[in-house]
Design a protein around this motif. Sequence first.
Motif, mmCIF file in Angstrom:
data_model
loop_
_atom_site.group_PDB
_atom_site.id
_atom_site.type_symbol
_atom_site.label_atom_id
_atom_site.label_comp_id
_atom_site.label_asym_id
_atom_site.label_seq_id
_atom_site.Cartn_x
_atom_site.Cartn_y
_atom_site.Cartn_z
ATOM 1 N N PHE A 24 0.809 -1.224 0.000
ATOM 2 C CA PHE A 24 0.000 0.000 0.000
ATOM 3 C C PHE A 24 0.841 1.271 0.000
ATOM 4 N N THR A 25 2.083 1.154 -0.460
ATOM 5 C CA THR A 25 2.933 2.347 -0.557
ATOM 6 C C THR A 25 2.353 3.370 -1.520
ATOM 7 N N TYR A 26 1.540 2.900 -2.480
ATOM 8 C CA TYR A 26 0.953 3.818 -3.458
ATOM 9 C C TYR A 26 0.008 4.829 -2.815
ATOM 10 N N LEU A 27 -0.415 4.565 -1.573
ATOM 11 C CA LEU A 27 -1.289 5.520 -0.896
ATOM 12 C C LEU A 27 -0.546 6.791 -0.485
ATOM 13 N N GLY A 28 0.791 6.725 -0.496
ATOM 14 C CA GLY A 28 1.582 7.937 -0.322
ATOM 15 C C GLY A 28 2.044 8.250 1.083
ATOM 16 N N TYR A 29 1.834 7.338 2.029
ATOM 17 C CA TYR A 29 2.271 7.593 3.397
ATOM 18 C C TYR A 29 3.744 7.225 3.570
ATOM 19 N N GLN A 30 4.379 7.837 4.573
ATOM 20 C CA GLN A 30 5.805 7.650 4.809
ATOM 21 C C GLN A 30 6.064 7.277 6.271
ATOM 22 N N PRO A 31 7.214 6.648 6.552
ATOM 23 C CA PRO A 31 7.604 6.445 7.953
ATOM 24 C C PRO A 31 7.650 7.775 8.691
ATOM 25 N N GLY A 32 7.121 7.786 9.903
ATOM 26 C CA GLY A 32 7.066 9.015 10.688
ATOM 27 C C GLY A 32 5.741 9.731 10.619
ATOM 28 N N ASP A 33 4.868 9.322 9.683
ATOM 29 C CA ASP A 33 3.567 9.993 9.558
ATOM 30 C C ASP A 33 2.696 9.775 10.789
ATOM 31 N N PHE A 34 2.792 8.599 11.411
ATOM 32 C CA PHE A 34 1.957 8.271 12.575
ATOM 33 C C PHE A 34 2.866 7.699 13.665
ATOM 34 N N PRO A 35 3.552 8.574 14.384
ATOM 35 C CA PRO A 35 4.614 8.132 15.298
ATOM 36 C C PRO A 35 4.136 7.226 16.428
ATOM 37 N N GLN A 36 2.932 7.456 16.935
ATOM 38 C CA GLN A 36 2.469 6.615 18.039
ATOM 39 C C GLN A 36 2.201 5.187 17.560
ATOM 40 N N ALA A 37 1.559 5.065 16.418
ATOM 41 C CA ALA A 37 1.298 3.735 15.861
ATOM 42 C C ALA A 37 2.601 3.017 15.532
ATOM 43 N N GLU A 38 3.555 3.764 14.993
ATOM 44 C CA GLU A 38 4.835 3.158 14.617
ATOM 45 C C GLU A 38 5.625 2.737 15.848
ATOM 46 N N LYS A 39 5.576 3.537 16.899
ATOM 47 C CA LYS A 39 6.289 3.186 18.131
ATOM 48 C C LYS A 39 5.649 1.970 18.795
ATOM 49 N N LEU A 40 4.322 1.950 18.848
ATOM 50 C CA LEU A 40 3.637 0.800 19.432
ATOM 51 C C LEU A 40 3.983 -0.483 18.690
ATOM 52 N N ALA A 41 4.077 -0.396 17.358
ATOM 53 C CA ALA A 41 4.384 -1.581 16.566
ATOM 54 C C ALA A 41 5.716 -2.195 16.956
ATOM 55 N N GLN A 42 6.614 -1.378 17.498
ATOM 56 C CA GLN A 42 7.923 -1.856 17.930
ATOM 57 C C GLN A 42 7.932 -2.321 19.383
ATOM 58 N N GLN A 43 6.868 -2.030 20.128
ATOM 59 C CA GLN A 43 6.880 -2.284 21.575
ATOM 60 C C GLN A 43 5.878 -3.338 22.044
ATOM 61 N N ILE A 44 4.783 -3.523 21.343
ATOM 62 C CA ILE A 44 3.696 -4.353 21.851
ATOM 63 C C ILE A 44 4.014 -5.841 21.767
ATOM 64 N N LEU A 45 3.505 -6.564 22.745
ATOM 65 C CA LEU A 45 3.658 -8.014 22.800
ATOM 66 C C LEU A 45 2.389 -8.602 23.400
ATOM 67 N N SER A 46 1.786 -9.552 22.702
ATOM 68 C CA SER A 46 0.556 -10.188 23.165
ATOM 69 C C SER A 46 0.889 -11.466 23.924
ATOM 70 N N LEU A 47 0.404 -11.565 25.153
ATOM 71 C CA LEU A 47 0.655 -12.718 26.002
ATOM 72 C C LEU A 47 -0.474 -13.742 25.868
ATOM 73 N N PRO A 48 -0.253 -14.981 26.276
ATOM 74 C CA PRO A 48 -1.326 -15.987 26.202
ATOM 75 C C PRO A 48 -2.614 -15.482 26.842
ATOM 76 N N MET A 49 -3.730 -15.679 26.140
ATOM 77 C CA MET A 49 -5.032 -15.206 26.629
ATOM 78 C C MET A 49 -6.126 -16.075 26.021
ATOM 79 N N TYR A 50 -6.815 -16.817 26.886
ATOM 80 C CA TYR A 50 -7.952 -17.612 26.439
ATOM 81 C C TYR A 50 -8.691 -18.124 27.671
ATOM 82 N N PRO A 51 -9.999 -18.341 27.564
ATOM 83 C CA PRO A 51 -10.739 -18.889 28.690
ATOM 84 C C PRO A 51 -10.138 -20.224 29.131
ATOM 85 N N GLY A 52 -9.937 -20.347 30.430
ATOM 86 C CA GLY A 52 -9.343 -21.561 30.954
ATOM 87 C C GLY A 52 -7.888 -21.428 31.315
#
Length: 384
Positions: free
Chosen positions: A329-357
């Motif tokens: 989707f580079t053709y949409l014209g966005y660049q690195p740095g356009d959405f700093p919070q989303a980009e930073k979260l993408a480097q920091q988030i980690l999903s832990l095991p989660m399910y009923p039981g």
Amino acid sequence: MNKISFVDLNLQHQPIQHQLQQAIQAVLAQGDFILGQALADFEGAFAAASGTKYGIGVASGTDAIALGLQACNIGAGDEVILPANTFVATLIGVLRAGAKPIFVDCDPQTALIDLEAAAKAVTPQTKAIIPVHLYGQMVSPLQLLDFADTYKLLIFEDAAQAHLAEREGYRAGSVGIAAAFSFYPSKNLGAFGDGGMLLTKDADVAQKMVRLRNYGASQKYVHVESGTNSRLDTLQAAVLLTKLPHLPQWNGDRLRIAQEYDQELAPLADVGISPLQNHSHTGHVYHLYVIRVDDVCPLKRQQIQDKLTAVGIQTGIHYPIPCHLQPAFTYLGYQPGDFPQAEKLAQQILSLPMYPGLSSSQIQAVVEAIASTLSSEQQQLLCI
């Protein structure tokens, strides 16, 4: 340590295995595999449980977005605001509807769409906003309704991860003109394959969606829309209808697990490990339990994930690349740095095991493994 899976569906299915088998056998006996009675029953039941009027089952959550937007008369020439940090299906749905996606950043504490940023993105061509109820937490309905009223926009909810989530007196799917859900097997309410649904309170939207999912037909061999073939199979609907009464209990178990994680993880806040914030209290249904590995942490996220994998604990990242930086989707014209919070979260988030039981001892084992990894790293630093 025994292996801890990221998701374990057997814990859900085993106690109700007989009910599931009976439901499937009933469809086999009836033979109504396409647009059958179990589908109609499930559509009505899920719509009612979600606090809205109409449900239209489709083949996937992606189709629920793409066809749902079309049913809301959103298409060519229309701009649709959506968060950059969502699964790519949200973006693909907008593109398939023929509309132009307009990305905005997110709140770093919750990962939900930043409505102040969204307000700055509104133009005369903006037709709708897609609030993604990410990880099982709703975007504030009251703020959304005020936003939509101020800018005269439609609210189209992406509730793929938020089955029966609640906030401010609303359930996911009941806030906007329509909402898209996914029944991918690992969802809080999951089928035995792909599946999705559009919920709406608008009769015209519902009728158009019924046509769009079935070749655009108003009646057999009369095609009044340029539709497609996207119907939730009766067998899948029977499975989902059987599981639906158990969903409140399963969601409650997810909340219990999240609260235990919160308590166990609290001592690690000083070393840069903290969960995303819950602003929905008991209304958060925790499809995923996501932590942040902040810059102050002595280890990078990948190091922690690798260490957990080494001791048999499965984790995930949702999502490692924001939509605006995906290669397709580079053709949409966005660049690195356009959405700093989303980009930073993408480097920091980690999903832990989660399910009923998931047990308390397993939760403790996950957190202890993280703490042990950090402790080992700190000891090594002290020896340098």
